[in-house]
Design a protein around this motif. Sequence first.
Motif, PDB file in Angstrom:
ATOM      1  N   LEU A 112       0.986  -1.129  -0.114  1.00 52.97           N
ATOM      2  CA  LEU A 112      -0.363   0.122   0.130  1.00 52.97           C
ATOM      3  C   LEU A 112       0.269   1.418   0.513  1.00 52.97           C
ATOM      4  CD1 LEU A 112      -2.802  -0.585   0.054  1.00 52.97           C
ATOM      5  CD2 LEU A 112      -1.807  -2.371   1.340  1.00 52.97           C
ATOM      6  N   PRO A 113       0.460   2.323  -0.568  1.00 52.73           N
ATOM      7  CA  PRO A 113       1.715   3.424  -1.235  1.00 52.73           C
ATOM      8  C   PRO A 113       1.794   4.347   0.525  1.00 52.73           C
ATOM      9  CG  PRO A 113      -0.348   3.866  -2.590  1.00 52.73           C
ATOM     10  CD  PRO A 113      -0.793   2.834  -1.692  1.00 52.73           C
ATOM     11  N   GLU A 114       0.425   4.449   1.355  1.00 51.74           N
ATOM     12  CA  GLU A 114       0.747   4.715   3.025  1.00 51.74           C
ATOM     13  C   GLU A 114       0.535   3.826   3.641  1.00 51.74           C
ATOM     14  OE1 GLU A 114       0.362   9.329   1.456  1.00 51.74           O
ATOM     15  OE2 GLU A 114      -1.620   8.068   1.429  1.00 51.74           O
ATOM     16  N   ILE A 115       0.441   3.961   4.996  1.00 52.17           N
ATOM     17  CA  ILE A 115      -0.191   3.619   6.382  1.00 52.17           C
ATOM     18  C   ILE A 115      -1.549   4.110   6.175  1.00 52.17           C
ATOM     19  CG2 ILE A 115       0.389   4.885   7.962  1.00 52.17           C
ATOM     20  CD1 ILE A 115       0.189   1.691   8.127  1.00 52.17           C
ATOM     21  N   ILE A 189      -2.224 -14.974  14.924  1.00 49.59           N
ATOM     22  CA  ILE A 189      -2.369 -14.071  14.157  1.00 49.59           C
ATOM     23  C   ILE A 189      -3.238 -14.507  12.731  1.00 49.59           C
ATOM     24  CG2 ILE A 189      -1.232 -12.193  13.129  1.00 49.59           C
ATOM     25  CD1 ILE A 189      -2.254 -11.661  16.006  1.00 49.59           C
ATOM     26  N   THR A 190      -4.047 -13.774  12.508  1.00 51.56           N
ATOM     27  CA  THR A 190      -4.063 -13.864  10.868  1.00 51.56           C
ATOM     28  C   THR A 190      -3.716 -12.959   9.466  1.00 51.56           C
ATOM     29  OG1 THR A 190      -6.293 -12.839  10.973  1.00 51.56           O
ATOM     30  CG2 THR A 190      -6.782 -14.949  11.642  1.00 51.56           C
ATOM     31  N   HIS A 191      -3.445 -12.206  10.406  1.00 53.55           N
ATOM     32  CA  HIS A 191      -2.620 -10.888   9.150  1.00 53.55           C
ATOM     33  C   HIS A 191      -1.736 -10.018   9.669  1.00 53.55           C
ATOM     34  CE1 HIS A 191      -7.008 -11.695   7.663  1.00 53.55           C
ATOM     35  NE2 HIS A 191      -6.343 -10.996   6.933  1.00 53.55           N
ATOM     36  N   VAL A 192      -0.733  -9.787   9.102  1.00 51.00           N
ATOM     37  CA  VAL A 192       0.678  -9.452   9.849  1.00 51.00           C
ATOM     38  C   VAL A 192       0.275  -8.084   8.550  1.00 51.00           C
ATOM     39  CG1 VAL A 192       2.737  -9.021   9.709  1.00 51.00           C
ATOM     40  CG2 VAL A 192       1.994 -11.218  10.398  1.00 51.00           C
ATOM     41  N   VAL A 193       0.637  -6.549   9.688  1.00 52.14           N
ATOM     42  CA  VAL A 193       0.841  -4.780   9.151  1.00 52.14           C
ATOM     43  C   VAL A 193       1.571  -4.708   9.695  1.00 52.14           C
ATOM     44  CG1 VAL A 193      -0.515  -2.704   9.549  1.00 52.14           C
ATOM     45  CG2 VAL A 193      -1.980  -4.752   9.133  1.00 52.14           C
ATOM     46  N   ALA A 194       2.598  -4.426   8.435  1.00 60.10           N
ATOM     47  CA  ALA A 194       3.758  -3.576   9.474  1.00 60.10           C
ATOM     48  C   ALA A 194       4.156  -2.156   7.963  1.00 60.10           C
ATOM     49  CB  ALA A 194       4.870  -4.670   8.761  1.00 60.10           C
ATOM     50  N   LYS A 195       5.362  -1.576   8.440  1.00 63.63           N
ATOM     51  CA  LYS A 195       5.438  -0.866   7.535  1.00 63.63           C
ATOM     52  C   LYS A 195       7.074  -1.076   6.939  1.00 63.63           C
ATOM     53  CE  LYS A 195       4.121   2.912  10.250  1.00 63.63           C
ATOM     54  NZ  LYS A 195       4.665   4.220  11.378  1.00 63.63           N
ATOM     55  N   ASN A 196       7.464  -0.601   5.730  1.00 61.76           N
ATOM     56  CA  ASN A 196       8.298  -1.180   4.999  1.00 61.76           C
ATOM     57  C   ASN A 196       9.209   0.152   5.586  1.00 61.76           C
ATOM     58  OD1 ASN A 196      10.297  -2.532   3.476  1.00 61.76           O
ATOM     59  ND2 ASN A 196       9.087  -2.805   1.773  1.00 61.76           N
ATOM     60  N   SER A 197      10.272  -0.595   6.631  1.00 67.43           N
ATOM     61  CA  SER A 197      11.443   0.037   7.369  1.00 67.43           C
ATOM     62  C   SER A 197      12.323  -0.918   7.257  1.00 67.43           C
ATOM     63  CB  SER A 197      10.831   0.018   9.214  1.00 67.43           C
ATOM     64  OG  SER A 197       9.621   0.481   9.751  1.00 67.43           O
ATOM     65  N   GLY A 198      12.869  -1.585   6.814  1.00 64.07           N
ATOM     66  CA  GLY A 198      13.922  -1.864   6.464  1.00 64.07           C
ATOM     67  C   GLY A 198      15.106  -2.475   7.672  1.00 64.07           C
ATOM     68  N   ARG A 210       5.826 -15.410   6.251  1.00 62.37           N
ATOM     69  CA  ARG A 210       6.154 -16.342   5.543  1.00 62.37           C
ATOM     70  C   ARG A 210       6.329 -18.218   6.265  1.00 62.37           C
ATOM     71  NH1 ARG A 210      12.250 -15.808   4.665  1.00 62.37           N
ATOM     72  NH2 ARG A 210      11.647 -13.984   3.400  1.00 62.37           N
ATOM     73  N   ILE A 211       6.692 -18.264   7.219  1.00 60.11           N
ATOM     74  CA  ILE A 211       6.549 -18.970   7.376  1.00 60.11           C
ATOM     75  C   ILE A 211       5.371 -20.188   7.739  1.00 60.11           C
ATOM     76  CG2 ILE A 211       7.629 -21.124   9.689  1.00 60.11           C
ATOM     77  CD1 ILE A 211       9.590 -19.335   9.344  1.00 60.11           C
ATOM     78  N   LEU A 212       4.598 -19.158   8.659  1.00 62.26           N
ATOM     79  CA  LEU A 212       2.641 -19.541   9.084  1.00 62.26           C
ATOM     80  C   LEU A 212       1.586 -18.839   7.782  1.00 62.26           C
ATOM     81  CD1 LEU A 212       2.990 -18.048  12.217  1.00 62.26           C
ATOM     82  CD2 LEU A 212       3.505 -19.965  12.145  1.00 62.26           C
ATOM     83  N   GLY A 213       2.702 -18.847   6.255  1.00 62.95           N
ATOM     84  CA  GLY A 213       1.636 -18.911   5.743  1.00 62.95           C
ATOM     85  C   GLY A 213       0.836 -17.206   5.457  1.00 62.95           C
ATOM     86  N   LEU A 214       1.002 -16.364   5.957  1.00 64.56           N
ATOM     87  CA  LEU A 214       0.210 -15.496   6.748  1.00 64.56           C
ATOM     88  C   LEU A 214       0.091 -14.447   5.607  1.00 64.56           C
ATOM     89  CD1 LEU A 214       0.424 -15.037  10.628  1.00 64.56           C
ATOM     90  CD2 LEU A 214      -1.142 -16.199   9.249  1.00 64.56           C
ATOM     91  N   PRO A 215      -0.467 -13.608   5.154  1.00 64.59           N
ATOM     92  CA  PRO A 215      -0.599 -12.686   4.408  1.00 64.59           C
ATOM     93  C   PRO A 215       0.118 -11.402   4.888  1.00 64.59           C
ATOM     94  CG  PRO A 215      -2.695 -12.442   4.892  1.00 64.59           C
ATOM     95  CD  PRO A 215      -2.159 -13.854   5.495  1.00 64.59           C
ATOM     96  N   VAL A 216       0.629 -10.707   4.434  1.00 65.01           N
ATOM     97  CA  VAL A 216       1.518  -8.842   4.937  1.00 65.01           C
ATOM     98  C   VAL A 216       0.598  -8.126   4.216  1.00 65.01           C
ATOM     99  CG1 VAL A 216       3.458  -7.622   6.127  1.00 65.01           C
ATOM    100  CG2 VAL A 216       2.926 -10.582   6.123  1.00 65.01           C
ATOM    101  N   LEU A 217       0.011  -7.103   5.039  1.00 65.80           N
ATOM    102  CA  LEU A 217      -0.436  -5.527   4.622  1.00 65.80           C
ATOM    103  C   LEU A 217       1.031  -4.346   4.469  1.00 65.80           C
ATOM    104  CD1 LEU A 217      -3.014  -7.265   5.171  1.00 65.80           C
ATOM    105  CD2 LEU A 217      -4.121  -5.062   4.653  1.00 65.80           C
ATOM    106  N   MET A 218       2.140  -4.384   3.906  1.00 64.71           N
ATOM    107  CA  MET A 218       2.771  -3.639   4.268  1.00 64.71           C
ATOM    108  C   MET A 218       2.507  -2.356   3.452  1.00 64.71           C
ATOM    109  SD  MET A 218       6.558  -3.976   4.944  1.00 64.71           S
ATOM    110  CE  MET A 218       6.421  -5.669   4.944  1.00 64.71           C
ATOM    111  N   ALA A 219       2.881  -1.029   3.909  1.00 64.66           N
ATOM    112  CA  ALA A 219       2.677   0.208   4.222  1.00 64.66           C
ATOM    113  C   ALA A 219       4.808   1.183   3.290  1.00 64.66           C
ATOM    114  CB  ALA A 219       2.218   1.120   4.891  1.00 64.66           C
ATOM    115  N   GLN A 220       3.899   1.024   2.052  1.00 68.03           N
ATOM    116  CA  GLN A 220       5.620   1.909   0.926  1.00 68.03           C
ATOM    117  C   GLN A 220       6.056   2.633   2.028  1.00 68.03           C
ATOM    118  OE1 GLN A 220       6.596  -1.054   0.065  1.00 68.03           O
ATOM    119  NE2 GLN A 220       5.620  -0.064  -2.696  1.00 68.03           N
TER     120      GLN A 220
END
Length: 248
Positions: A112-115, A189-198, A210-220
Amino acid sequence: MRILLLGGTTEASQMAKTLAAQGLDAVFSYAGRTANPVAQPLPTRVGGFGGVDGLATYLRAENITHVIDATHPFAAGMSRNAHAACARANVPLIRLERPAWAPADGDTWTLLPEIEEIPAALPDTPSRIFLAIGKQQIGLFAAKPQHHYLLRLVDQPEAGLPLPDTAIVIARGPFDVAGDVALMRTHRITHVVAKNSGGQGARAKLEAARILGLPVLMAQRPVLPDGDLANTVEGVLKWLPHEADRGV
């Protein structure tokens, strides 16, 4: 040479240790959002500067010759102010920025472009969300109160949270993959929300997802002004003598 180091990241702490070890005259500046920040081997100031005008005035008053912006990749306001203030005061600036994360095989990321766009991208059915974004923008997710939110924070919140169903873990990174896998399993947990902090300190949650097969919603990351950029402490050190040799 007198350096202002704008900190708040692991890389800033590494930079501070290196500057101190080389005996360079430097000041470490914190935003002051963490109650118990990591102690630094440099003289430290805490708090804002008062916008572009205040920072430009500080640079002149303190005879700052170089600025290193090692703030968080999402601290866009501070980085933009630093860019404008350094241009105004004619002080060279470099940004110490860790590379962004990129999805690997097995990852299920929605970028996603923004949080601010992430709450609307969450499912409508009640889910269990690991909200790994810090504390500043938790209020955005009040728009989806049906979810259970797991928050991992450095400090205990001083006031009530705007989310009705939360679990809070107080912890300071770096984190490891095994620990984050266990955390997500414990909280179902069913979903992970994160910022692309690096960086490496907070990457474990992505590998755990990834190991648990969970979707990640990532803010650019926000777009920052162009300028000198280094991805390592060594890169900043190479820049410092170069600028000094030019008589800047």
